[in-house]
Design a protein around this motif. Structure first.
Motif, PDB file in Angstrom:
ATOM      1  N   ARG A 156      -7.789   8.436   5.800  1.00 18.52           N
ATOM      2  CA  ARG A 156      -8.048   7.499   4.720  1.00 18.52           C
ATOM      3  C   ARG A 156      -7.575   6.095   5.096  1.00 18.52           C
ATOM      4  O   ARG A 156      -6.554   5.931   5.739  1.00 18.52           O
ATOM      5  N   ALA A 170      -6.264   3.828   3.231  1.00 19.27           N
ATOM      6  CA  ALA A 170      -4.960   3.474   2.682  1.00 19.27           C
ATOM      7  C   ALA A 170      -3.831   3.962   3.587  1.00 19.27           C
ATOM      8  O   ALA A 170      -2.856   3.246   3.820  1.00 19.27           O
ATOM      9  N   PHE A 219       1.551   9.624  -5.349  1.00 19.97           N
ATOM     10  CA  PHE A 219       2.119  10.940  -5.064  1.00 19.97           C
ATOM     11  C   PHE A 219       3.039  11.362  -6.208  1.00 19.97           C
ATOM     12  O   PHE A 219       3.063  12.535  -6.593  1.00 19.97           O
ATOM     13  N   ARG A 222       2.199   1.779  -3.442  1.00 19.06           N
ATOM     14  CA  ARG A 222       1.191   2.311  -4.370  1.00 19.06           C
ATOM     15  C   ARG A 222       0.965   3.790  -4.116  1.00 19.06           C
ATOM     16  O   ARG A 222       0.817   4.580  -5.047  1.00 19.06           O
ATOM     17  N   MET A 223       0.936   4.164  -2.857  1.00 15.03           N
ATOM     18  CA  MET A 223       0.711   5.578  -2.542  1.00 15.03           C
ATOM     19  C   MET A 223       1.895   6.416  -3.010  1.00 15.03           C
ATOM     20  O   MET A 223       1.720   7.516  -3.537  1.00 15.03           O
ATOM     21  N   THR A 281      -3.696  -6.418  -3.301  1.00 16.73           N
ATOM     22  CA  THR A 281      -2.291  -6.031  -3.307  1.00 16.73           C
ATOM     23  C   THR A 281      -1.474  -6.893  -4.248  1.00 16.73           C
ATOM     24  O   THR A 281      -0.287  -6.656  -4.418  1.00 16.73           O
ATOM     25  N   THR A 312       0.835  -1.205   0.000  1.00 24.53           N
ATOM     26  CA  THR A 312       0.000   0.000   0.000  1.00 24.53           C
ATOM     27  C   THR A 312       0.866   1.251   0.000  1.00 24.53           C
ATOM     28  O   THR A 312       0.629   2.203  -0.759  1.00 24.53           O
ATOM     29  N   ASN A 313       1.900   1.225   0.847  1.00 29.98           N
ATOM     30  CA  ASN A 313       2.855   2.330   0.893  1.00 29.98           C
ATOM     31  C   ASN A 313       3.449   2.597  -0.484  1.00 29.98           C
ATOM     32  O   ASN A 313       3.543   3.745  -0.924  1.00 29.98           O
ATOM     33  N   MET A 345       9.511   0.371   5.652  1.00 28.69           N
ATOM     34  CA  MET A 345       9.866  -0.106   5.064  1.00 28.69           C
ATOM     35  C   MET A 345      10.952   0.607   4.774  1.00 28.69           C
ATOM     36  O   MET A 345      10.860   1.739   4.781  1.00 28.69           O
ATOM     37  N   VAL A 350      -4.426   9.332  -4.590  1.00 29.96           N
ATOM     38  CA  VAL A 350      -4.529   8.349  -3.521  1.00 29.96           C
ATOM     39  C   VAL A 350      -5.931   7.755  -3.483  1.00 29.96           C
ATOM     40  O   VAL A 350      -6.107   6.558  -3.232  1.00 29.96           O
ATOM     41  N   LYS A 380       3.719   5.876  -5.521  1.00 28.13           N
ATOM     42  CA  LYS A 380       3.570   6.080  -6.962  1.00 28.13           C
ATOM     43  C   LYS A 380       2.481   7.097  -7.264  1.00 28.13           C
ATOM     44  O   LYS A 380       2.602   7.900  -8.194  1.00 28.13           O
ATOM     45  N   LEU A 387      -3.703   1.659   6.657  1.00 25.41           N
ATOM     46  CA  LEU A 387      -3.076   0.377   6.350  1.00 25.41           C
ATOM     47  C   LEU A 387      -1.570   0.536   6.164  1.00 25.41           C
ATOM     48  O   LEU A 387      -0.768  -0.241   6.692  1.00 25.41           O
ATOM     49  N   ALA A 388      -1.183   1.583   5.435  1.00 30.64           N
ATOM     50  CA  ALA A 388       0.245   1.804   5.194  1.00 30.64           C
ATOM     51  C   ALA A 388       0.977   2.075   6.502  1.00 30.64           C
ATOM     52  O   ALA A 388       2.056   1.543   6.748  1.00 30.64           O
ATOM     53  N   LEU A 429       5.673   6.980   6.438  1.00 28.72           N
ATOM     54  CA  LEU A 429       4.348   7.062   7.013  1.00 28.72           C
ATOM     55  C   LEU A 429       4.249   6.645   8.461  1.00 28.72           C
ATOM     56  O   LEU A 429       3.363   5.890   8.829  1.00 28.72           O
TER      57      LEU A 429
END
Lengths: 153, 153
Positions: free
Chosen positions: B14, B16, A34, A29-30, B143, A26-27, B1, A115, A32, B19-20, B7
DNA sequence: TATTGTTATACTCTATAACTATA
DNA sequence: TATAGTTATAGAGTATAACAATA
């Protein structure tokens, strides 16, 4: 993730692995999303904070949980792109007051729209009730550093 | 990560973000747990794969989703610590067959025990039913890079 | 003397391409 | 010529400490 963004491998059986893995993806994807708005994750988080009102660098660094010296680099980039501005605090000339610009607000809007798209993709297979359930369960995972077991080293 | 581990700031509204963020913190807790067993996250993932049987470096690199050159460094460290061993494949002398050692299995067991502790801490406020629900909901988050929208750049 | 922001340095990760030895 | 693994190099990200200006 950085260092973060580990754990993008292997079907995990343990719940901690599952959460870490899906969180890392998820991190990613976010990040990307941004990127589509020309922002890094940290730049976007910074703009989100600034959208709530002007702040000192000290307050910003604490809210972002980054070292003040890291924030300097973030703000240099944002200022060069005219998305935020620093000016001296007349009341205490050691301080900088940081403000988001109109262009910064526009970039932030674009990033948040991106997002939203990511979110729709990620959670496409869950209905409204399930989303609420997921949100509530996640909120009850003990990730706050408040309890003594989790004191950072 | 790594990088990952972004984050770790701000109450997210949100899903997302939620979750992130929780994923990043979970990742970080696991990294510390692995550290107690003297392992990095990637070393631990590697040993987990090897626990299932010997593999070529090629297969390992693909399963870990890392570049072959990154795997070399991981294996160098594991081999220096006597937790894994490389030997030439007699059938194709270009290949290395990688195997976990007895010491490697012991380290892996310690690491997995440490992760179990982390899991109990993270999910202490959820009962059995809720854990099952959370697992099922997470499993249905899109995912996987299988759907066309998520093609990596 | 302490605080705010800045700079400099080193260390880790990662990504890429060039290289070797085998096939 | 292609493949498996290795090495070398450069780039991003991060953490730390020393520094200048101001209080």
């Amino acid at each position: 993730m950085a260092a973060g963004d580990d754990l993008v491998a292997e079907p995990p059986s343990r719940l901690a692995f599952l959460l870490a893995q899906h969180g890392a993806i998820t991190n990613d994807r976010m990040r990307k999303a941004f990127g589509l708005a020309g922002l890094t994750t940290r730049q976007c988080l910074t703009l989100m904070l600034l959208a709530g009102g002007r702040m000192s660098q000290q307050a910003l660094a604490e809210a972002l949980a980054v070292d003040p010296s890291v924030l300097v680099a973030i703000l240099n980039d944002l200022e060069r792109a005219r998305l935020a501005e620093r000016r001296r605090d007349p009341a205490d000339r050691r301080r900088h007051i940081v403000e988001i610009t109109a262009a910064g607000n526009q970039a932030l809007t674009r990033a948040q729209d991106a997002v939203a798209v990511v979110e729709r993709e990620l959670f496409a297979d869950l209905d409204e009730d399930e989303l609420v359930t997921l949100r509530n369960l996640l909120a009850r995972v003990r990730t706050s550093p408040s309890d003594p077991l989790c004191t950072e080293e």
